[in-house]
Every structure is written in structure tokens, then in C-alpha cells.
Design a protein around this motif. Structure first.
Motif, PDB file in Angstrom:
ATOM      1  N   ARG A   1       0.799  -1.225   0.000  1.00 30.05           N
ATOM      2  CA  ARG A   1       0.000   0.000   0.000  1.00 30.05           C
ATOM      3  C   ARG A   1       0.834   1.278   0.000  1.00 30.05           C
ATOM      4  NH1 ARG A   1      -0.017   2.359   4.919  1.00 30.05           N
ATOM      5  NH2 ARG A   1       0.528   1.085   6.733  1.00 30.05           N
ATOM      6  N   GLU A   2       2.119   1.211   0.326  1.00 31.25           N
ATOM      7  CA  GLU A   2       2.900   2.444   0.491  1.00 31.25           C
ATOM      8  C   GLU A   2       3.692   2.791  -0.759  1.00 31.25           C
ATOM      9  OE1 GLU A   2       6.245   4.202   3.576  1.00 31.25           O
ATOM     10  OE2 GLU A   2       4.574   3.004   4.288  1.00 31.25           O
ATOM     11  N   ASP A   3       3.793   4.070  -1.017  1.00 36.99           N
ATOM     12  CA  ASP A   3       4.650   4.569  -2.093  1.00 36.99           C
ATOM     13  C   ASP A   3       6.041   4.828  -1.512  1.00 36.99           C
ATOM     14  OD1 ASP A   3       5.858   5.733  -4.240  1.00 36.99           O
ATOM     15  OD2 ASP A   3       4.706   7.599  -4.168  1.00 36.99           O
ATOM     16  N   PHE A   4       6.951   3.904  -1.732  1.00 31.93           N
ATOM     17  CA  PHE A   4       8.273   3.985  -1.109  1.00 31.93           C
ATOM     18  C   PHE A   4       9.170   5.026  -1.768  1.00 31.93           C
ATOM     19  CE2 PHE A   4       6.812  -0.294  -0.055  1.00 31.93           C
ATOM     20  CZ  PHE A   4       7.038  -0.305   1.311  1.00 31.93           C
ATOM     21  N   THR A   5       8.754   5.556  -2.902  1.00 29.73           N
ATOM     22  CA  THR A   5       9.609   6.526  -3.592  1.00 29.73           C
ATOM     23  C   THR A   5       9.305   7.968  -3.192  1.00 29.73           C
ATOM     24  OG1 THR A   5       8.079   6.689  -5.467  1.00 29.73           O
ATOM     25  CG2 THR A   5       9.757   4.968  -5.568  1.00 29.73           C
ATOM     26  N   GLN A   6       8.254   8.195  -2.375  1.00 27.19           N
ATOM     27  CA  GLN A   6       7.872   9.572  -2.067  1.00 27.19           C
ATOM     28  C   GLN A   6       8.919  10.295  -1.222  1.00 27.19           C
ATOM     29  OE1 GLN A   6       4.542  10.020   0.645  1.00 27.19           O
ATOM     30  NE2 GLN A   6       4.778   7.910   1.377  1.00 27.19           N
ATOM     31  N   TYR A   7       9.748   9.531  -0.501  1.00 27.52           N
ATOM     32  CA  TYR A   7      10.776  10.149   0.332  1.00 27.52           C
ATOM     33  C   TYR A   7      12.147  10.171  -0.358  1.00 27.52           C
ATOM     34  CZ  TYR A   7       7.296   9.328   3.979  1.00 27.52           C
ATOM     35  OH  TYR A   7       6.132   9.307   4.720  1.00 27.52           O
ATOM     36  N   LEU A   8      12.205   9.719  -1.609  1.00 27.29           N
ATOM     37  CA  LEU A   8      13.487   9.606  -2.294  1.00 27.29           C
ATOM     38  C   LEU A   8      13.676  10.755  -3.276  1.00 27.29           C
ATOM     39  CD1 LEU A   8      13.602   5.773  -3.077  1.00 27.29           C
ATOM     40  CD2 LEU A   8      14.520   6.973  -1.083  1.00 27.29           C
ATOM     41  N   ALA A   9      14.882  11.272  -3.334  1.00 29.07           N
ATOM     42  CA  ALA A   9      15.231  12.321  -4.292  1.00 29.07           C
ATOM     43  C   ALA A   9      16.023  11.684  -5.430  1.00 29.07           C
ATOM     44  CB  ALA A   9      16.050  13.416  -3.615  1.00 29.07           C
ATOM     45  N   CYS A  10      15.335  10.856  -6.207  1.00 23.06           N
ATOM     46  CA  CYS A  10      16.006  10.173  -7.318  1.00 23.06           C
ATOM     47  C   CYS A  10      15.204  10.390  -8.600  1.00 23.06           C
ATOM     48  CB  CYS A  10      16.163   8.684  -7.037  1.00 23.06           C
ATOM     49  SG  CYS A  10      14.626   7.815  -6.659  1.00 23.06           S
ATOM     50  N   SER A  11      15.801  10.035  -9.716  1.00 30.61           N
ATOM     51  CA  SER A  11      15.146  10.230 -11.004  1.00 30.61           C
ATOM     52  C   SER A  11      13.991   9.234 -11.145  1.00 30.61           C
ATOM     53  CB  SER A  11      16.154  10.010 -12.136  1.00 30.61           C
ATOM     54  OG  SER A  11      16.584   8.652 -12.162  1.00 30.61           O
ATOM     55  N   PRO A  12      12.997   9.546 -12.010  1.00 29.14           N
ATOM     56  CA  PRO A  12      11.883   8.609 -12.225  1.00 29.14           C
ATOM     57  C   PRO A  12      12.357   7.224 -12.675  1.00 29.14           C
ATOM     58  CG  PRO A  12      11.359  10.753 -13.147  1.00 29.14           C
ATOM     59  CD  PRO A  12      12.797  10.815 -12.723  1.00 29.14           C
ATOM     60  N   LYS A  13      13.408   7.168 -13.460  1.00 32.68           N
ATOM     61  CA  LYS A  13      13.919   5.882 -13.924  1.00 32.68           C
ATOM     62  C   LYS A  13      14.454   5.057 -12.758  1.00 32.68           C
ATOM     63  CE  LYS A  13      17.296   3.808 -17.079  1.00 32.68           C
ATOM     64  NZ  LYS A  13      18.369   4.079 -18.077  1.00 32.68           N
ATOM     65  N   THR A  14      15.208   5.713 -11.870  1.00 36.69           N
ATOM     66  CA  THR A  14      15.737   5.006 -10.693  1.00 36.69           C
ATOM     67  C   THR A  14      14.607   4.568  -9.781  1.00 36.69           C
ATOM     68  OG1 THR A  14      17.770   6.320 -10.796  1.00 36.69           O
ATOM     69  CG2 THR A  14      17.288   5.195  -8.718  1.00 36.69           C
TER      70      THR A  14
END
Length: 301
Positions: free
Chosen positions: A197-210
Motif C-alpha cells: 500500500r505504500e509509495d516507497f519513492t515519495q521520500y526519495l530524491a532520485c530520477s523517475p527511472k531510478t
């Protein structure tokens, strides 16, 4: 009116500014928010190292290349018996202590800006429990610097039996032990739920591809960690209901119990790959996570 904590922080900030102006050595020390960010990234790296080690050792156990599967404490104890083990323990203990500090900043001072709504408080409470868990792990790591047992797995199980016996000796001890098992099951279920259920990328400062290939790693890692808690929690609940302290076991022994089931080695291998994925994701967090140390030490903001 500023809170006492805010006033204390202001005084410390003024003292730090004064020290930097008067001392050439202190002028070289980075600001506090930079040090806190560095400590948080080191902490994520330490967590990643622990779970990567758990995954590799569990995978080797599933392939019958080593004896038993291990949990986080078992992996740390295994490293303690290797060359330069005490150095590894010291560095890992410091890293885990840094992660505990960051978890406390998240839980108490809302470093992730979750707010005081229902969802935000639930997240912060989860981070607080995480701080407690990793605090115990850091304490155990530093304890191994003083005394490293020759058979860490057996020692861990013995300690579990002793702790369970202590709980059972208390009034309503069997219910307390069963309740502890339910808490462990709750942690496992929460990790499983979080995996989808969680969006794990919301706290990451990475490119969409990564981010596209990072998210599956996080989901696999949280799913594996959640499933691994279920057999341990079940055994603790049964130990409380029967009651029998000897049925309480360690994280690694619970994984061994899974391995003895039909298709157990394959299940254990999948769990190991999940642990490796979780460790890898923790390293990614160490590099790309948005770390925002709180400016105002106020638990209610």
C-alpha cells in the motif's frame, strides 16, 4: 510563547555560533543539521548492512552451505566471530545508534513532516517502535564487544527461554506472553500491508527511472520481513497459551522451523532474497532519501 525545547535549542545554536566565531577548530565543524543528515544516512547504511548480511546467511543456510538461518542479532554475532570482528561491531553499533537517533527525530519531532493527524501519528508511532527495536539491536551489538559467545545462536535461544520464563512467572504472565506474540504478529502484518500500500519513492530524491526499479525492491523487502515475523509471533503466542517458555525461540530458529516444512528450503531462499532486497533498499535510502532534520524541537509541530 516558545516551548522549553525550542528555547534550549536557540541557546545551543547561539552557543555554537559564538564558538565558531572564536575558535578556528569549531569553524571547521559542519552545522548541526548537516551532522544530523550525515548520521541519518550512516544509520540507513547500517540497517542495510545488517539485512544484507541476514539475507546472504539465510540463503547459504537454505542451500545447506552453513548450519542455521539467522536473524539480525544472529548475523551480527556471526560477524563478531570473523576477522576484525570487534572493529565491525564497533562501526555497526555506532551506525545503528545513529539510526535510532534519526528514528527518534522522525517519531518525536516529526522530521518527515507527517503532521499530527491520524495517519501522521500512526506513522510516527511506528517510527517510535522502530527506534526501540533498533535500540535493542544496537545495545546487543555493543554488548558483543564485551563478551562474544562461542555459539551465538544457542545463547540467543537460551536468553529467549529465560525471558519467557520471567514473563510467565508474573501475574497473568501467560496472557502477557501471548500478548507479546500478538504484537510480533502485528509487526509482521503491518510490514506485509506496507509492502503493497505504500509509495516507497515519495521520500526519495532520485530520477523517475531510478525510482521505477527501486520500488519493487522495497516491496519485496518489506514483504519478506513481514512474513518472517509470522512464525516467530505464532510460536510466542502458543508459548503463552500453553504455557511453555521452552517454545519461545529466536528469529533465526523460527526461520529454521520454516525450512523444515515441505518446500521449506525454497521458501527460505525466497525470504533470503527478500532480506537482500530490503538491505539493498536501505542502502538506496542512505544515498537518495530526503533527510530534513527538524529546525524546531517541538513534538506537536
Amino acid at each position: 510563547m516558545p516551548s522549553p525545547l525550542s528555547s534550549l535549542r536557540s541557546r545551543l545554536a547561539r552557543a555554537g555560533d559564538f564558538g565558531r566565531k572564536t575558535s578556528p577548530i569549531l569553524r571547521r565543524v559542519p552545522p548541526m543539521h548537516v551532522l544530523l543528515e550525515l548520521a541519518a544516512r550512516v544509520g540507513y547504511g547500517a540497517r542495510g548492512f545488517v539485512y544484507l548480511s541476514v539475507g546472504v546467511l539465510t540463503l547459504l543456510a537454505a542451500a545447506d552451505l552453513i548450519g542455521d538461518a539467522v536473524g539480525p542479532k544472529g548475523a551480527i554475532a556471526w560477524m563478531a566471530l570473523r576477522p576484525f570482528g570487534r572493529l565491525w561491531l564497533l562501526l555497526l553499533g555506532l551506525g545503528l545508534a545513529a539510526f535510532v537517533m534519526w528514528r527518534l527525530l522522525q517519531a518525536v519531532f516529526d522530521a518527515d513532516h507527517e503532521g499530527t493527524g491520524r495517519q501522521g501519528l500512526n506513522t510516527r508511532m511506528s517510527q517510535g517502535f522502530s527506534a526501540m527495536g533498533y535500540g535493542f539491536l544496537a545495545f546487543n551489538t555493543f554488548g558483543l564487544l564485551v563478551h562474544t559467545p562461542s555459539d551465538p545462536a544457542a545463547t540467543d535461544i537460551t536468553k529467549s527461554h529465560e525471558q519467557a520464563a520471567t514473563v510467565l512467572s508474573l501475574p497473568f504472565g501467560h496472557w502477557l506472553l501471548a500478548g507479546a506474540g500478538l504484537c510480533i504478529l502485528g509487526i509482521g502484518i503491518a510490514n506485509i500491508s506496507r509492502s503493497w500500500r505504500e509509495d516507497f519513492t515519495q521520500y526519495l530524491a532520485c530520477s523517475p527511472k531510478t525510482c521505477r526499479w527501486v520500488a519493487p525492491l522495497a516491496r519485496a523487502g518489506y514483504l519478506a520481513r513481514g512474513l518472517a515475523y509470522l512464525p516467530l509471533g505464532t510460536l510466542v503466542v502458543l508459548a503463552g497459551l500453553r504455557p511453555a517458555a521452552s517454545e519461545v525461540t529466536s528469529f533465526g530458529s523460527a526461520l529454521d522451523a520454516v525450512e523444515r516444512q515441505p518446500a521449506g528450503p525454497w521458501i527460505l531462499a525466497l525470504a533470503a532474497l527478500g532480506f537482500i532486497a530490503f538491505g539493498t533498499f536501505s542502502f538506496i535510502e542512505a544515498r537518495f532519501r530526503r533527510i530534513r532534520p527538524p529546525r524546531d524541537l517541538n513534538p506537536l509541530t
